[in-house]
Motif scaffolding. Structure first.
Motif, PDB file in Angstrom:
ATOM      1  N   ASP A  94       0.836  -1.196   0.000  1.00 18.91           N
ATOM      2  CA  ASP A  94       0.000   0.000   0.000  1.00 18.91           C
ATOM      3  C   ASP A  94       0.876   1.252   0.000  1.00 18.91           C
ATOM      4  OD1 ASP A  94      -2.183  -1.613   0.125  1.00 18.91           O
ATOM      5  OD2 ASP A  94      -2.579  -1.302   2.251  1.00 18.91           O
ATOM      6  N   LEU A  97      -1.149   7.589   1.051  1.00 25.43           N
ATOM      7  CA  LEU A  97      -2.266   8.269   0.406  1.00 25.43           C
ATOM      8  C   LEU A  97      -1.814   9.614  -0.129  1.00 25.43           C
ATOM      9  CD1 LEU A  97      -5.160   7.536   2.930  1.00 25.43           C
ATOM     10  CD2 LEU A  97      -4.613   6.329   0.804  1.00 25.43           C
ATOM     11  N   ASP A 105      -7.900  10.358  -2.043  1.00 28.26           N
ATOM     12  CA  ASP A 105      -7.528   9.319  -1.071  1.00 28.26           C
ATOM     13  C   ASP A 105      -8.423   8.092  -1.226  1.00 28.26           C
ATOM     14  OD1 ASP A 105      -5.541  10.913  -0.152  1.00 28.26           O
ATOM     15  OD2 ASP A 105      -6.485  11.418   1.760  1.00 28.26           O
ATOM     16  N   LEU A 106      -9.706   8.301  -1.446  1.00 27.31           N
ATOM     17  CA  LEU A 106     -10.623   7.182  -1.646  1.00 27.31           C
ATOM     18  C   LEU A 106     -10.277   6.421  -2.919  1.00 27.31           C
ATOM     19  CD1 LEU A 106     -13.994   8.860  -0.609  1.00 27.31           C
ATOM     20  CD2 LEU A 106     -12.828   7.002   0.597  1.00 27.31           C
ATOM     21  N   MET A 109      -7.275   4.167  -2.303  1.00 26.35           N
ATOM     22  CA  MET A 109      -7.570   2.970  -1.516  1.00 26.35           C
ATOM     23  C   MET A 109      -8.365   1.939  -2.318  1.00 26.35           C
ATOM     24  SD  MET A 109      -8.257   4.387   2.357  1.00 26.35           S
ATOM     25  CE  MET A 109      -9.145   5.851   1.867  1.00 26.35           C
ATOM     26  N   MET A 112      -5.982   0.253  -4.709  1.00 20.83           N
ATOM     27  CA  MET A 112      -5.162  -0.791  -4.091  1.00 20.83           C
ATOM     28  C   MET A 112      -5.976  -2.057  -3.858  1.00 20.83           C
ATOM     29  SD  MET A 112      -2.076  -0.179  -4.010  1.00 20.83           S
ATOM     30  CE  MET A 112      -1.794  -1.740  -3.181  1.00 20.83           C
ATOM     31  N   LEU A 113      -7.260  -1.892  -3.588  1.00 20.83           N
ATOM     32  CA  LEU A 113      -8.141  -3.054  -3.467  1.00 20.83           C
ATOM     33  C   LEU A 113      -8.207  -3.797  -4.795  1.00 20.83           C
ATOM     34  CD1 LEU A 113     -10.094  -4.509  -1.520  1.00 20.83           C
ATOM     35  CD2 LEU A 113     -11.916  -3.043  -2.410  1.00 20.83           C
ATOM     36  N   ARG A 151      -6.335  -1.144   7.245  1.00 24.10           N
ATOM     37  CA  ARG A 151      -6.794  -0.548   5.991  1.00 24.10           C
ATOM     38  C   ARG A 151      -8.191   0.035   6.151  1.00 24.10           C
ATOM     39  NH1 ARG A 151      -4.650  -5.821   2.793  1.00 24.10           N
ATOM     40  NH2 ARG A 151      -2.502  -5.138   2.417  1.00 24.10           N
ATOM     41  N   ARG A 152      -9.043  -0.684   6.865  1.00 28.37           N
ATOM     42  CA  ARG A 152     -10.390  -0.172   7.098  1.00 28.37           C
ATOM     43  C   ARG A 152     -10.342   1.078   7.966  1.00 28.37           C
ATOM     44  NH1 ARG A 152     -15.713  -1.932   5.962  1.00 28.37           N
ATOM     45  NH2 ARG A 152     -16.976  -0.124   6.486  1.00 28.37           N
ATOM     46  N   ARG A 154      -7.962   3.217   8.100  1.00 23.24           N
ATOM     47  CA  ARG A 154      -7.463   4.319   7.283  1.00 23.24           C
ATOM     48  C   ARG A 154      -8.578   4.903   6.421  1.00 23.24           C
ATOM     49  NH1 ARG A 154      -2.256   4.233   3.192  1.00 23.24           N
ATOM     50  NH2 ARG A 154      -3.444   2.563   2.211  1.00 23.24           N
ATOM     51  N   MET A 155      -9.426   4.021   5.870  1.00 23.54           N
ATOM     52  CA  MET A 155     -10.559   4.524   5.093  1.00 23.54           C
ATOM     53  C   MET A 155     -11.530   5.281   5.992  1.00 23.54           C
ATOM     54  SD  MET A 155     -13.244   2.635   2.545  1.00 23.54           S
ATOM     55  CE  MET A 155     -12.245   3.006   1.098  1.00 23.54           C
ATOM     56  N   VAL A 182     -16.040   0.163  -1.084  1.00 24.26           N
ATOM     57  CA  VAL A 182     -15.227  -1.028  -1.348  1.00 24.26           C
ATOM     58  C   VAL A 182     -16.033  -2.165  -1.972  1.00 24.26           C
ATOM     59  CG1 VAL A 182     -13.685  -0.446   0.548  1.00 24.26           C
ATOM     60  CG2 VAL A 182     -15.552  -2.049   0.956  1.00 24.26           C
TER      61      VAL A 182
END
Length: 217
Positions: A94, A97, A105-106, A109, A112-113, A151-152, A154-155, A182
């Protein structure tokens, strides 16, 4: 990673976890990164050779890596903690951001998913390891708490920033809000194995969701 023989190389340095994350189960003072990399590479090589997780004892890993068991235990509390670092080493790292906006930023993320999903799909080794992990609740829980939960969180931080700035409505269930971003990518990477989420799909998902969760004018 695109093939089992390249699992430890395609996703970056073999023992480097996700950016900003501390290695799982690591204890004691800092040790030689070269030794840690050699141990992680040894586990990856054994997995590539078809050795199942159930047969990967600390004794076997130490013998194959030509180190003492104490060398491993100084770095990891047990083989579960070592396996978590091995799995994280095979996943895409990762990046930080961008921090330029909530939207950017969203997008980073969700992108990366997408990359992690494609890596699990294209790497027979990574897919096999994750399948085996399902049979080891302690290992799966450790991976979840050291990789998935951060990760969650951070979101969640980014979403709270968007709510505070007025870019996202505050009356939506917060857990649902994260799932809205997500969920579509998980469907495309996990539930549609015949499909391939293309580059740019993260931007389209984020923009579509943001349009629906913005406060009314």
């Amino acid at each position: 990673m695109s093939a089992p023989g390249s699992a430890s190389r395609a996703a970056g340095p073999a023992s480097v976890p996700a950016a900003g994350a501390a290695p799982a189960g690591r204890r004691g003072r800092p040790r030689s990164e070269a030794i840690e990399r050699a141990i992680v590479d040894t586990v990856v090589r054994l997995l590539e050779e078809g050795v199942p997780l159930s047969e990967l004892s600390i004794e076997r890993i130490a013998r194959t890596a030509k180190v003492g068991k104490a060398t491993i235990y100084r770095r990891w509390e047990g083989k579960e903690a070592l396996f978590v670092d091995v799995v994280r080493s095979m996943e895409p790292v990762d990046p930080p951001l961008p921090g330029t906006s909530v939207r950017d930023d969203l997008v980073a993320m969700v992108e990366m998913l997408r990359r992690r999903g494609l890596a699990k799909r294209s790497s027979a080794l990574l897919h096999n390891v994750f399948a085996q992990m399902q049979s080891y609740p302690q290992l799966w829980d450790m991976y979840h708490h050291t990789s998935v939960v951060p990760r969650r969180e951070r979101m969640d931080e980014v979403l709270r920033r968007g709510i505070a700035s007025g870019e996202i409505r505050a009356d939506i269930d917060f857990d649902l809000l994260g799932d809205l971003f997500v969920g579509p990518m998980l469907v495309r990477t996990v539930l549609r194995p015949d499909g391939k989420p293309e580059a740019g799909s993260a931007e389209r998902i984020v923009d579509a969701v943001l349009q629906g969760v913005r406060p009314p004018r």
